[in-house]
Design a protein around this motif. Structure first.
Motif, PDB file in Angstrom:
ATOM      1  N   GLY A 206      21.985  -0.614 -13.622  1.00  0.00           N
ATOM      2  CA  GLY A 206      21.447  -1.740 -14.374  1.00  0.00           C
ATOM      3  C   GLY A 206      19.932  -1.768 -14.348  1.00  0.00           C
ATOM      4  O   GLY A 206      19.280  -2.027 -15.370  1.00  0.00           O
ATOM      5  N   TYR A 207      19.361  -1.466 -13.179  1.00  0.00           N
ATOM      6  CA  TYR A 207      17.899  -1.423 -13.080  1.00  0.00           C
ATOM      7  C   TYR A 207      17.336  -0.299 -13.947  1.00  0.00           C
ATOM      8  O   TYR A 207      16.339  -0.481 -14.658  1.00  0.00           O
ATOM      9  CB  TYR A 207      17.476  -1.214 -11.626  1.00  0.00           C
ATOM     10  CG  TYR A 207      15.991  -1.016 -11.468  1.00  0.00           C
ATOM     11  CD1 TYR A 207      15.135  -2.110 -11.355  1.00  0.00           C
ATOM     12  CD2 TYR A 207      15.435   0.264 -11.456  1.00  0.00           C
ATOM     13  CE1 TYR A 207      13.761  -1.935 -11.236  1.00  0.00           C
ATOM     14  CE2 TYR A 207      14.062   0.450 -11.339  1.00  0.00           C
ATOM     15  CZ  TYR A 207      13.236  -0.653 -11.221  1.00  0.00           C
ATOM     16  OH  TYR A 207      11.885  -0.481 -11.120  1.00  0.00           O
ATOM     17  N   LEU A 208      17.970   0.874 -13.898  1.00  0.00           N
ATOM     18  CA  LEU A 208      17.487   2.007 -14.689  1.00  0.00           C
ATOM     19  C   LEU A 208      17.572   1.718 -16.185  1.00  0.00           C
ATOM     20  O   LEU A 208      16.673   2.097 -16.952  1.00  0.00           O
ATOM     21  CB  LEU A 208      18.293   3.263 -14.347  1.00  0.00           C
ATOM     22  CG  LEU A 208      18.145   3.806 -12.921  1.00  0.00           C
ATOM     23  CD1 LEU A 208      19.058   5.006 -12.712  1.00  0.00           C
ATOM     24  CD2 LEU A 208      16.695   4.182 -12.623  1.00  0.00           C
ATOM     25  N   LYS A 209      18.630   1.044 -16.623  1.00  0.00           N
ATOM     26  CA  LYS A 209      18.763   0.696 -18.035  1.00  0.00           C
ATOM     27  C   LYS A 209      17.671  -0.288 -18.461  1.00  0.00           C
ATOM     28  O   LYS A 209      17.092  -0.152 -19.547  1.00  0.00           O
ATOM     29  CB  LYS A 209      20.148   0.102 -18.303  1.00  0.00           C
ATOM     30  CG  LYS A 209      21.290   1.105 -18.207  1.00  0.00           C
ATOM     31  CD  LYS A 209      22.634   0.425 -18.418  1.00  0.00           C
ATOM     32  CE  LYS A 209      23.782   1.419 -18.277  1.00  0.00           C
ATOM     33  NZ  LYS A 209      25.108   0.770 -18.429  1.00  0.00           N
ATOM     34  N   GLU A 210      17.416  -1.267 -17.612  1.00  0.00           N
ATOM     35  CA  GLU A 210      16.379  -2.249 -17.949  1.00  0.00           C
ATOM     36  C   GLU A 210      15.012  -1.585 -18.030  1.00  0.00           C
ATOM     37  O   GLU A 210      14.216  -1.860 -18.928  1.00  0.00           O
ATOM     38  CB  GLU A 210      16.358  -3.358 -16.898  1.00  0.00           C
ATOM     39  CG  GLU A 210      15.339  -4.457 -17.195  1.00  0.00           C
ATOM     40  CD  GLU A 210      15.364  -5.570 -16.175  1.00  0.00           C
ATOM     41  OE1 GLU A 210      14.452  -6.406 -16.208  1.00  0.00           O
ATOM     42  OE2 GLU A 210      16.294  -5.598 -15.341  1.00  0.00           O
ATOM     43  N   LEU A 211      14.736  -0.682 -17.088  1.00  0.00           N
ATOM     44  CA  LEU A 211      13.463   0.030 -17.105  1.00  0.00           C
ATOM     45  C   LEU A 211      13.355   0.912 -18.338  1.00  0.00           C
ATOM     46  O   LEU A 211      12.292   0.986 -18.982  1.00  0.00           O
ATOM     47  CB  LEU A 211      13.334   0.873 -15.834  1.00  0.00           C
ATOM     48  CG  LEU A 211      12.070   1.716 -15.686  1.00  0.00           C
ATOM     49  CD1 LEU A 211      10.821   0.830 -15.703  1.00  0.00           C
ATOM     50  CD2 LEU A 211      12.116   2.544 -14.407  1.00  0.00           C
ATOM     51  N   SER A 212      14.434   1.572 -18.700  1.00  0.00           N
ATOM     52  CA  SER A 212      14.425   2.485 -19.849  1.00  0.00           C
ATOM     53  C   SER A 212      14.236   1.752 -21.170  1.00  0.00           C
ATOM     54  O   SER A 212      13.744   2.329 -22.144  1.00  0.00           O
ATOM     55  CB  SER A 212      15.728   3.278 -19.892  1.00  0.00           C
ATOM     56  OG  SER A 212      15.891   4.057 -18.725  1.00  0.00           O
ATOM     57  N   ALA A 213      14.627   0.483 -21.233  1.00  0.00           N
ATOM     58  CA  ALA A 213      14.544  -0.289 -22.473  1.00  0.00           C
ATOM     59  C   ALA A 213      13.178  -0.932 -22.694  1.00  0.00           C
ATOM     60  O   ALA A 213      12.890  -1.445 -23.773  1.00  0.00           O
ATOM     61  CB  ALA A 213      15.617  -1.371 -22.478  1.00  0.00           C
ATOM     62  N   GLN A 214      12.312  -0.893 -21.675  1.00  0.00           N
ATOM     63  CA  GLN A 214      11.004  -1.526 -21.797  1.00  0.00           C
ATOM     64  C   GLN A 214      10.074  -0.705 -22.687  1.00  0.00           C
ATOM     65  O   GLN A 214      10.274   0.494 -22.891  1.00  0.00           O
ATOM     66  CB  GLN A 214      10.378  -1.693 -20.406  1.00  0.00           C
ATOM     67  CG  GLN A 214      11.145  -2.638 -19.490  1.00  0.00           C
ATOM     68  CD  GLN A 214      10.567  -2.674 -18.082  1.00  0.00           C
ATOM     69  OE1 GLN A 214       9.557  -2.050 -17.797  1.00  0.00           O
ATOM     70  NE2 GLN A 214      11.229  -3.426 -17.208  1.00  0.00           N
ATOM     71  N   THR A 215       9.058  -1.372 -23.197  1.00  0.00           N
ATOM     72  CA  THR A 215       8.027  -0.683 -23.964  1.00  0.00           C
ATOM     73  C   THR A 215       6.923  -0.241 -23.014  1.00  0.00           C
ATOM     74  O   THR A 215       6.318  -1.078 -22.340  1.00  0.00           O
ATOM     75  CB  THR A 215       7.432  -1.593 -25.041  1.00  0.00           C
ATOM     76  OG1 THR A 215       8.471  -2.010 -25.936  1.00  0.00           O
ATOM     77  CG2 THR A 215       6.345  -0.873 -25.819  1.00  0.00           C
ATOM     78  N   PRO A 216       6.652   1.060 -22.897  1.00  0.00           N
ATOM     79  CA  PRO A 216       5.616   1.523 -21.969  1.00  0.00           C
ATOM     80  C   PRO A 216       4.255   0.952 -22.331  1.00  0.00           C
ATOM     81  O   PRO A 216       3.964   0.687 -23.496  1.00  0.00           O
ATOM     82  CB  PRO A 216       5.645   3.049 -22.132  1.00  0.00           C
ATOM     83  CG  PRO A 216       6.969   3.354 -22.771  1.00  0.00           C
ATOM     84  CD  PRO A 216       7.297   2.173 -23.617  1.00  0.00           C
TER      85      PRO A 216
END
Length: 286
Positions: A206-216
């Protein structure tokens, strides 16, 4: 040894205290040093012992020297002048460069700190070298250490799914790098057949998915996101949309640098896992 006066007369009024100072010098012998304090008044005496630890001025260290030779014999000199306490000298020879892992693993096992990066680093070589019989002398002990590391990571996982540097450190510490490293270890352990508790695994995903969905917002955050996408893909999560959004940002904001950064290796690895070999080959060539 005591280098100041051994006996000091001290006037102390009834009901009061007084401090007496002695100057001591540490000698060459390391270990426990006992100092005995004796107070006399008339025919009365009282004594107390204090234990001091005499240690080298330098910290415990591991030095690894490597090289290769085609000579039939080779003489190696040991240049360090070391105390004999805890001193251990080994020479290892092999036709494989993996022999270096032995010395590096010893360094990690004796590292004096235990935050999340060090906790994972101590277990990672054991996990990576599980199938190397020359390295693993006790398979049961290795499995126990890896399992214990998984349990300790579970104790450090926060409500967000990220991992704190220390148990109970709170949710306000920037620990993205530590969390990604711990996620890599859990991924490798799962693939190797170790049991990852469901709550630990799904919170990490869940943490990895949330991080992956963010805008850098920077090259560093894009690098962390590429790492997270790669880990998700290894865990059989479809990451095509995450990957597309990341590459749009990179082309628009980091076009001159990202293909020469490790970001390109993460993305190439992800493409390879997604069976897009042509894209993977193109990126890994930069």
């Amino acid at each position: 040894e005591v280098i100041s006066c051994l006996t000091v007369p001290v006037p102390i009024s009834e009901g009061h205290e007084h401090t007496v100072k002695f100057k001591l010098r540490a000698k060459q012998s390391l270990g426990e040093a006992t100092v005995t304090l004796v107070a006399n008044l008339g025919d009365k005496a009282s004594s107390m012992k204090a234990s001091l630890s005499i240690r080298p001025a330098s910290a415990f260290m591991t030095s690894v020297n490597s090289g290769f030779t085609q000579d039939k014999s080779k003489t190696l000199s040991i240049d360090q002048n070391l105390y004999p306490n805890y001193r251990q000298v080994d020479v290892l020879a092999s036709s494989s460069p993996l022999i270096l892992v032995e010395g590096l693993d010893r360094y990690l096992q004796n590292f004096p700190y235990g935050c999340t990066e060090q906790l994972v680093s101590k277990a990672m070589p054991l996990l990576a070298m599980t199938n190397q019989s020359w390295f693993v002398n006790d398979a049961a002990a290795v499995a126990e250490k890896i399992t214990t590391t998984i349990q300790l990571l579970g104790q450090r996982q926060m409500s967000s799914g990220a991992f704190s540097y220390w148990p109970g450190a709170g949710d306000n510490i920037n620990n993205v790098a530590a969390t990604l490293y711990a996620s890599l270890f859990l991924t490798d352990a799962k693939i190797a057949g170790y049991v990852i508790p469901n709550d630990l695994f799904y919170a990490t995903m869940g943490y990895l998915k949330e991080l992956s969905a963010q805008t850098p917002v920077s090259l560093e955050s894009a690098r962390n996101q590429a790492y997270a996408i790669y880990l998700l893909t290894r865990n059989e999560v479809v990451t095509t949309n995450y990957l597309t959004n990341l590459q749009v940002y990179l082309e628009q904001n980091q076009a001159n640098v990202w293909k020469e950064d490790i970001i390109s290796a993460y993305i190439a690895s992800t493409y390879q896992l997604l069976k897009s070999s042509a894209d993977a080959d193109r990126l890994i060539g930069y």
